[in-house]
Every structure is written in structure tokens, then in C-alpha cells.
Design a protein around this motif. Structure first.
Motif, PDB file in Angstrom:
ATOM      1  N   THR A  62      -5.470  -0.222   4.778  1.00 47.95           N
ATOM      2  CA  THR A  62      -4.611   0.160   3.655  1.00 47.95           C
ATOM      3  C   THR A  62      -3.205   0.498   4.159  1.00 47.95           C
ATOM      4  O   THR A  62      -2.578   1.444   3.704  1.00 47.95           O
ATOM      5  CB  THR A  62      -5.200   1.354   2.891  1.00 47.95           C
ATOM      6  OG1 THR A  62      -5.437   2.442   3.817  1.00 47.95           O
ATOM      7  CG2 THR A  62      -6.500   0.978   2.202  1.00 47.95           C
ATOM      8  N   ALA A  63      -2.698  -0.285   5.091  1.00 52.00           N
ATOM      9  CA  ALA A  63      -1.374  -0.041   5.663  1.00 52.00           C
ATOM     10  C   ALA A  63      -0.491  -1.267   5.483  1.00 52.00           C
ATOM     11  O   ALA A  63      -0.966  -2.411   5.490  1.00 52.00           O
ATOM     12  CB  ALA A  63      -1.478   0.301   7.144  1.00 52.00           C
ATOM     13  N   ASP A  64       0.804  -1.031   5.332  1.00 53.32           N
ATOM     14  CA  ASP A  64       1.785  -2.110   5.292  1.00 53.32           C
ATOM     15  C   ASP A  64       2.314  -2.418   6.683  1.00 53.32           C
ATOM     16  O   ASP A  64       2.832  -3.509   6.931  1.00 53.32           O
ATOM     17  CB  ASP A  64       2.955  -1.718   4.387  1.00 53.32           C
ATOM     18  CG  ASP A  64       2.507  -1.407   2.972  1.00 53.32           C
ATOM     19  OD1 ASP A  64       1.826  -2.253   2.369  1.00 53.32           O
ATOM     20  OD2 ASP A  64       2.823  -0.315   2.471  1.00 53.32           O
ATOM     21  N   ARG A 104       2.075   2.722   2.690  1.00 56.27           N
ATOM     22  CA  ARG A 104       1.632   3.563   3.805  1.00 56.27           C
ATOM     23  C   ARG A 104       1.937   2.894   5.141  1.00 56.27           C
ATOM     24  O   ARG A 104       1.651   1.719   5.340  1.00 56.27           O
ATOM     25  CB  ARG A 104       0.138   3.846   3.707  1.00 56.27           C
ATOM     26  CG  ARG A 104      -0.326   4.920   4.674  1.00 56.27           C
ATOM     27  CD  ARG A 104      -1.741   5.385   4.357  1.00 56.27           C
ATOM     28  NE  ARG A 104      -2.739   4.508   4.927  1.00 56.27           N
ATOM     29  CZ  ARG A 104      -3.894   4.928   5.458  1.00 56.27           C
ATOM     30  NH1 ARG A 104      -4.181   6.219   5.468  1.00 56.27           N
ATOM     31  NH2 ARG A 104      -4.761   4.088   5.941  1.00 56.27           N
ATOM     32  N   ALA A 112       8.856   4.540   7.422  1.00 52.85           N
ATOM     33  CA  ALA A 112       8.287   5.191   6.238  1.00 52.85           C
ATOM     34  C   ALA A 112       9.392   5.660   5.298  1.00 52.85           C
ATOM     35  O   ALA A 112       9.303   5.503   4.076  1.00 52.85           O
ATOM     36  CB  ALA A 112       7.401   6.360   6.657  1.00 52.85           C
ATOM     37  N   VAL A 154       1.139   3.383   9.192  1.00 52.17           N
ATOM     38  CA  VAL A 154       0.182   4.031  10.096  1.00 52.17           C
ATOM     39  C   VAL A 154       0.747   4.006  11.504  1.00 52.17           C
ATOM     40  O   VAL A 154       1.285   2.981  11.954  1.00 52.17           O
ATOM     41  CB  VAL A 154      -1.188   3.317  10.058  1.00 52.17           C
ATOM     42  CG1 VAL A 154      -2.093   3.803  11.185  1.00 52.17           C
ATOM     43  CG2 VAL A 154      -1.864   3.544   8.709  1.00 52.17           C
ATOM     44  N   ALA A 199       7.560   5.367   1.783  1.00 53.62           N
ATOM     45  CA  ALA A 199       6.108   5.301   1.966  1.00 53.62           C
ATOM     46  C   ALA A 199       5.572   6.560   2.627  1.00 53.62           C
ATOM     47  O   ALA A 199       6.308   7.353   3.213  1.00 53.62           O
ATOM     48  CB  ALA A 199       5.746   4.079   2.815  1.00 53.62           C
ATOM     49  N   GLN A 200       4.275   6.728   2.541  1.00 58.34           N
ATOM     50  CA  GLN A 200       3.573   7.803   3.237  1.00 58.34           C
ATOM     51  C   GLN A 200       3.400   7.416   4.707  1.00 58.34           C
ATOM     52  O   GLN A 200       3.218   6.240   5.031  1.00 58.34           O
ATOM     53  CB  GLN A 200       2.211   8.017   2.587  1.00 58.34           C
ATOM     54  CG  GLN A 200       1.340   9.076   3.222  1.00 58.34           C
ATOM     55  CD  GLN A 200      -0.063   9.060   2.644  1.00 58.34           C
ATOM     56  OE1 GLN A 200      -0.974   8.408   3.159  1.00 58.34           O
ATOM     57  NE2 GLN A 200      -0.238   9.761   1.533  1.00 58.34           N
ATOM     58  N   LEU A 201       3.459   8.406   5.581  1.00 59.56           N
ATOM     59  CA  LEU A 201       3.211   8.174   7.008  1.00 59.56           C
ATOM     60  C   LEU A 201       1.860   8.781   7.368  1.00 59.56           C
ATOM     61  O   LEU A 201       1.626   9.975   7.134  1.00 59.56           O
ATOM     62  CB  LEU A 201       4.314   8.808   7.855  1.00 59.56           C
ATOM     63  CG  LEU A 201       4.146   8.707   9.381  1.00 59.56           C
ATOM     64  CD1 LEU A 201       4.128   7.246   9.818  1.00 59.56           C
ATOM     65  CD2 LEU A 201       5.250   9.465  10.095  1.00 59.56           C
ATOM     66  N   HIS A 202       0.997   7.965   7.931  1.00 56.68           N
ATOM     67  CA  HIS A 202      -0.341   8.434   8.314  1.00 56.68           C
ATOM     68  C   HIS A 202      -0.482   8.358   9.828  1.00 56.68           C
ATOM     69  O   HIS A 202      -0.320   7.285  10.420  1.00 56.68           O
ATOM     70  CB  HIS A 202      -1.418   7.589   7.639  1.00 56.68           C
ATOM     71  CG  HIS A 202      -2.807   8.086   7.902  1.00 56.68           C
ATOM     72  ND1 HIS A 202      -3.268   9.305   7.436  1.00 56.68           N
ATOM     73  CD2 HIS A 202      -3.844   7.540   8.598  1.00 56.68           C
ATOM     74  CE1 HIS A 202      -4.516   9.478   7.819  1.00 56.68           C
ATOM     75  NE2 HIS A 202      -4.887   8.432   8.539  1.00 56.68           N
ATOM     76  N   THR A 254       0.420  12.537   6.606  1.00 56.53           N
ATOM     77  CA  THR A 254      -0.990  12.897   6.710  1.00 56.53           C
ATOM     78  C   THR A 254      -1.474  12.551   8.109  1.00 56.53           C
ATOM     79  O   THR A 254      -0.823  11.804   8.833  1.00 56.53           O
ATOM     80  CB  THR A 254      -1.828  12.145   5.664  1.00 56.53           C
ATOM     81  OG1 THR A 254      -1.665  10.723   5.859  1.00 56.53           O
ATOM     82  CG2 THR A 254      -1.375  12.496   4.254  1.00 56.53           C
ATOM     83  N   HIS A 266       0.806  -1.218   0.000  1.00 57.71           N
ATOM     84  CA  HIS A 266       0.000   0.000   0.000  1.00 57.71           C
ATOM     85  C   HIS A 266       0.839   1.268   0.000  1.00 57.71           C
ATOM     86  O   HIS A 266       0.325   2.351  -0.297  1.00 57.71           O
ATOM     87  CB  HIS A 266      -0.922   0.016   1.220  1.00 57.71           C
ATOM     88  CG  HIS A 266      -1.869  -1.145   1.284  1.00 57.71           C
ATOM     89  ND1 HIS A 266      -3.001  -1.230   0.508  1.00 57.71           N
ATOM     90  CD2 HIS A 266      -1.847  -2.283   2.032  1.00 57.71           C
ATOM     91  CE1 HIS A 266      -3.643  -2.353   0.772  1.00 57.71           C
ATOM     92  NE2 HIS A 266      -2.969  -3.011   1.689  1.00 57.71           N
TER      93      HIS A 266
END
Length: 279
Positions: free
Chosen positions: A234-236, A137, A159, A139, A164-167, A216, A135
Motif C-alpha cells: 500500500t505504498a506509492d 503513503r 512525503a 514507506v 502523503a503519510q510517511l510510514h 507512523t 495510496h
């Protein structure tokens, strides 16, 4: 932090998934992999042969998935939980399967993974199964506590290594008011706005100090476990502190980390501040 990842194996499918996770993480972060198997003293001589085979199979799998990563193995003889916790003292990360060969097949989380997550010095990754999707992402649950600060630092590192994106999820619950206190409705709205504002502001320094990451955030008004479960779809990787602002300070594993370990399907990292102040 130390330069190797320790992964505990016992020949089970979750342990194999843990080896695969450790191998990928070691490749990304330029770390070595140390695979250990605790060969408990069973009454039959075949136990040592099984332990040797389990270690060799795990090492073969790690080497198959990596290039240039040092992979070592060691057979330990003692108590599984005590030995893995001892290994965590010098490790960057400790990786275990969600449950091993013992216990009830229907259990989501085994006694070993739960105990290790609650007492290990290093971040503990609990892996349930091989990841089918990527994904992009990570989290992290964040409430401003010392343990969540350590979790955030580890999530940032993960991340960045993954590209990856960090949420950031900062879930909170509205204080309980009497259902007949209609006059409190405006107060409740003010509390909600203030809580969301404070949670957003806590993320700002992390965003400013890590401009290379897409960070985000959300502030769901619900139980933290539910908020993290939703984000985990939706997280790895989901990262939590071993305990947060609530609960008893003597508890080794808080209700949120306990709930996330039991209900989130992707790999979960449980992080506590290092005793010597290292991150």
C-alpha cells in the motif's frame, strides 16, 4: 541539491514509466527534467536514428504530463552505466526503468539499474511499471545507520511534496538461541521489547521536527526485506538506504536494498549520503 532530475531512457516500457515518474516528481518539487539516452556504438547507422526517436518520444511524454517544467534532452555516446553514474553527480535524482531492452525478458531487475543503484551519487529511483493506484503513503526502511538517515531525509521530502503519510519500518530479527534453551525465553522477550522500544525512539526526533507530516511506524520482528515488502503493498514509493548496519562496509549495495529492488513492485528509491555532506 541540484535543480534537475535525470532520467535514462532506451525506448523500453520501463523507461517510459521512469519518464512518467520523473515528470510527476519534477512537477511536484519544481525541478527540471533532463532526459538522456546513451547511444552505444552499434555497427549499423540506424542506431543513431533509433536513439533520436527514443529521446524525442520521451521528451514528448514528459512535456505532455507537465506544465511549466523545463524538459531538456541529450544523446550521450559511451558506456550506459558509466554515463548515468556521471550524470548523477550533478542531479537531484536519477530515475531509471527496472530493466531495459537488453538482457532476458524474465528478469525483474536489469544489470544497468542494479549497477546504477549501487554507485550513483544521487538518490536512484527504479521504476518497474506505471502506477495504477495512489495510496498516499511513502514507506521508508530505517535502522539508524548513516545511509538510513539519508533515506529518511529523502522520504520526508517525498512525503511532504506528495501530501502523503510517511510510514517508517524498522524491522529486526531475534538473535539465534539454541532451540533447547528454554530458560532463555524470558531473555528473548526482554530483547524483543528493548529492540522495539529503541526503534520507536529513533523515529521520535523525526516526528518532532516534521509536525506537518503524519508519521507512523512499525517494528516487525522479521527480516527487513519481508517487512518492507509487506508495507510496500500500500505504498506509492519505498525508500531504502544503499546499505544499512549489517554487511560489509565496502559493499556498494546492501542485502536489504538488493532484496527490495528485486521484490517490491512499486517505485523504489535507493539513497546514500552525499559525499560532500549535502542532503
Amino acid at each position: 541539491m541540484a535543480g534537475h532530475i535525470v532520467v535514462g531512457v532506451d525506448g523500453s516500457a520501463p523507461a517510459t514509466a521512469a519518464v512518467e515518474w520523473a515528470a510527476a516528481d519534477a512537477q511536484r518539487r519544481d525541478l527540471a527534467v533532463r532526459i538522456v539516452h546513451v547511444c552505444e556504438q552499434w555497427p549499423h547507422s540506424e542506431s543513431t536514428e533509433y536513439c533520436t526517436r527514443a529521446l524525442e518520444a520521451a521528451a514528448d511524454r514528459a512535456r505532455e504530463l507537465t506544465r511549466g517544467v523545463e524538459v531538456t534532452t541529450e544523446m550521450l555516446k559511451g558506456n550506459v552505466i558509466d554515463d548515468l553514474i556521471a550524470e548523477s553527480n550533478s542531479a537531484d535524482t536519477l530515475v531509471v526503468g527496472s530493466r531495459g531492452l537488453g538482457g532476458f525478458a524474465g528478469m525483474v531487475l536489469g544489470s544497468v539499474s542494479m549497477a546504477v543503484a549501487g554507485h550513483a551519487a544521487a538518490p536512484v529511483i527504479v521504476v518497474r511499471a506505471p502506477s495504477a493506484l495512489w495510496h498516499g503513503r511513502v514507506v521508508v526502511g530505517y535502522d539508524g545507520s548513516g545511509h538510513s538517515e539519508a533515506a529518511m531525509a529523502y522520504a520526508v521530502e517525498q512525503a511532504r511534496a506528495r501530501g502523503a503519510q510517511l510510514h517508517v519500518v524498522s524491522a529486526w530479527q531475534v538473535p539465534v538461541f539454541s532451540p533447547y534453551a528454554v530458560t532463555y525465553s524470558s531473555l528473548i522477550e526482554d530483547v524483543m521489547r528493548q529492540e522495539a522500544h529503541v526503534a520507536r525512539e529513533r523515529v521520535t526526533p523525526w516526528r518532532e521536527s516534521n509536525p506537518d507530516l503524519v508519521i507512523t511506524d512499525e517494528q516487525p520482528c522479521e527480516h527487513p526485506v519481508k517487512g518492507l515488502m509487506d508495507a510496500a503493498r500500500t505504498a506509492d514509493l519505498v525508500v531504502v538506504g544503499s546499505r544499512g548496519l549489517g554487511g560489509f562496509t565496502s559493499a556498494m549495495l546492501g542485502s536489504v536494498s538488493h532484496g527490495v529492488l528485486h521484490h517490491v513492485g512499486c517505485p523504489v528509491a535507493v539513497v546514500r549520503p552525499r559525499a560532500n555532506g549535502e542532503s
